[in-house]
Design a protein around this motif. Structure first.
Motif, short mmCIF file in Angstrom:
data_model
loop_
_atom_site.label_atom_id
_atom_site.label_comp_id
_atom_site.label_asym_id
_atom_site.label_seq_id
_atom_site.Cartn_x
_atom_site.Cartn_y
_atom_site.Cartn_z
N UNK A 136 -13.27 14.25 -2.92
CA UNK A 136 -12.20 15.12 -3.40
C UNK A 136 -12.74 16.38 -4.07
N UNK A 137 -14.05 16.40 -4.35
CA UNK A 137 -14.69 17.55 -4.99
C UNK A 137 -15.66 18.22 -4.03
N UNK B 84 -7.67 5.09 -3.31
CA UNK B 84 -8.55 5.30 -4.46
C UNK B 84 -9.84 5.99 -4.03
N UNK B 85 -9.82 7.33 -3.88
CA UNK B 85 -11.02 8.05 -3.44
C UNK B 85 -12.22 7.88 -4.36
N UNK B 86 -12.01 7.44 -5.59
CA UNK B 86 -13.15 7.23 -6.48
C UNK B 86 -14.08 6.14 -5.97
N UNK C 41 -3.55 5.13 6.64
CA UNK C 41 -3.29 6.43 6.01
C UNK C 41 -4.49 6.88 5.18
N UNK C 42 -4.65 8.19 5.09
CA UNK C 42 -5.75 8.77 4.32
C UNK C 42 -5.18 9.51 3.12
N UNK C 43 -5.75 9.24 1.96
CA UNK C 43 -5.32 9.91 0.72
C UNK C 43 -5.36 11.43 0.91
N UNK C 44 -4.34 12.10 0.44
CA UNK C 44 -4.20 13.55 0.71
C UNK C 44 -5.29 14.39 0.04
N UNK D 190 -11.64 0.80 3.18
CA UNK D 190 -10.24 0.94 3.57
C UNK D 190 -9.36 1.22 2.34
N UNK D 191 -9.72 0.65 1.19
CA UNK D 191 -8.98 0.93 -0.05
C UNK D 191 -9.27 2.35 -0.52
N UNK D 192 -10.54 2.77 -0.43
CA UNK D 192 -10.92 4.11 -0.86
C UNK D 192 -10.19 5.17 -0.05
#
Length: 308
Positions: A275-276, A223-225, A172-175, A217-219
Motif C-alpha cells: 500500500x506504500x 489485511x494488506x499488512x 477480491x483484492x483490497x482497494x 489470501x487474507x492479505x
C-alpha cells in the motif's frame, strides 16, 4: 457442421499481463496487473496475415505457429465456427519471457478473440480451460481472463484419457493494494527454470507454504499488512536463486526493507505488492542497473470489442 464466419468481421481484444505464484502459491495464485497487449483479429477471404508491434517485434513468428494464432484456432474450433482467413495484428506491451504472463496473455487474447468473432458462445470457464491448456496450468491465464486475483487448480482425470480440467476463481483484492514490477533486461525460459526445482520437499517446507498461501489470501482480501508474511516461500524461490542471482538479490534487499517482494512467475521480474511506495533511492539504483521500473495497478478482466 461448423458455421463459416463472414469476411470483414473484426474484434479487438485488450488483455492484461499477470503475476503468478505471489510467493507461496506455486501454480495456484495469480494476479492480473495493468500492463496490456492489444490484439485485433479480422476475418479475411483466405490465408493468414500476422503483424507484431512492440515487445517481440522481429522475434515472434508471423505464421500459424504464433501462439495467438494457435489460440484463435482453438477457440474457433471450440465455438464450432470456421474462418476462411485471418488477419492478426498484435500490439504488445507485456515484456516477453520475463515472468509477467506474456504467453498466457497471448493464449487468452486468441481464445477471447475467437469467442468474440463467434458471438460469445464460450463461458469464462471455457476460455480459462482453452487458454490454460497451452501452458498446462491456469494461474496466469485465469488471472488474465477473470481479472483481479485468482485461486487456480488443475483436476487431472484418473482415467488417463480425459484432458486435464483447468479451474480458476476470483478472490477480491483490497482497494489499497498496488503492484510494482522491477523487470531485468535478461530473459529466462520457464521450462529451464522449472528444471532446477527438486522432485521432493520436506513436510516442514510443505506445511510452511500451505500456511503462507492461506495468509496470502487474507492479505489480498482484507489485511494488506500481512502481505510480507503472505509472500514468504520455501517451495520454489530458494532453488531458483542460483540461476537468477540478480533477481534473488533484489528480492532479498526489498524484503529486508519490509517490502512484500517475490519472484513473479518464473522470473526474472521482481514484483512488490503493498500500500506504500518503494523508496525512491532503491528505484533509482535499480534503474542504474538497467532494470525497468513499472508501477502497476491491479487489472480487470480481458476485454473484447466487436468492431465490425
Amino acid at each position: 457442421m461448423s458455421v463459416e464466419l463472414s469476411v470483414g468481421k473484426k474484434v479487438s481484444v485488450t488483455v492484461p499481463g499477470s503475476s503468478a505464484n505471489l510467493g507461496p502459491g506455486f501454480d495456484t495464485l495469480g494476479l492480473a496487473v495493468g500492463i496490456y497487449d492489444t490484439v485485433e483479429v479480422e476475418v479475411i477471404a483466405s490465408g493468414l496475415e500476422v503483424e507484431v508491434f512492440g515487445e517481440g517485434q522481429g522475434e515472434l513468428p508471423l505464421d500459424g505457429s504464433h501462439l495467438v494464432v494457435k489460440a484463435i484456432r482453438s477457440g474457433l474450433a471450440a465455438a464450432d465456427v470456421h474462418a476462411p482467413g485471418l488477419r492478426v495484428v498484435c500490439h504488445n506491451n507485456i515484456p516477453q519471457s520475463r515472468g509477467l504472463g506474456s504467453s498466457a496473455a497471448a493464449a487468452v487474447a486468441g481464445v477471447a478473440a475467437a469467442n468474440g468473432l463467434a458471438g460469445f458462445p464460450l463461458s469464462d470457464a471455457q476460455v480459462v480451460q482453452l487458454s490454460s491448456a497451452f501452458e498446462g496450468h491456469p494461474d496466469n491465464a485465469g488471472a488474465s481472463v477473470l481479472g483481479g486475483a485468482v485461486v487456480s487448480w488443475t483436476e487431472v482425470p484418473v482415467d488417463g484419457r480425459t484432458e486435464p480440467q483447468f479451474k480458476a476463481v476470483n478472490i477480491p483484492v483490497h482497494s489499497d493494494i498496488k503492484a510494482l514490477a522491477l523487470v531485468p533486461s535478461f530473459h529466462v525460459s520457464t521450462e529451464a527454470v522449472r528444471r532446477v526445482l527438486p522432485t521432493d520437499i520436506t513436510h516442514l517446507d510443505a506445511r510452511f507454504n500451505v500456511s503462507r498461501c492461506a495468509v496470502m489470501t487474507v492479505a489480498l482480501q482484507q489485511d494488506p499488512s500481512l502481505l510480507w508474511e503472505g509472500t514468504r516461500d520455501r517451495l520454489h524461490q530458494p532453488y531458483r536463486a542460483d540461476v537468477m542471482p540478480v533477481t534473488a538479490e533484489w528480492v532479498n534487499r526489498l524484503r529486508n526493507r519490509g517490502y512484500a517482494a517475490y519472484l513473479s512467475g518464473a522470473g526474472p521480474t521482481i514484483m512488490v505488492l503493498g500500500t506504500e511506495d518503494v523508496a525512491q533511492s532503491l528505484l533509482d539504483e535499480a534503474r542504474e542497473q538497467g532494470i525497468r521500473v513499472l508501477p502497476l495497478e491491479v487489472a480487470g478482466p480481458v476485454e473484447v470489442k466487436v468492431l465490425k
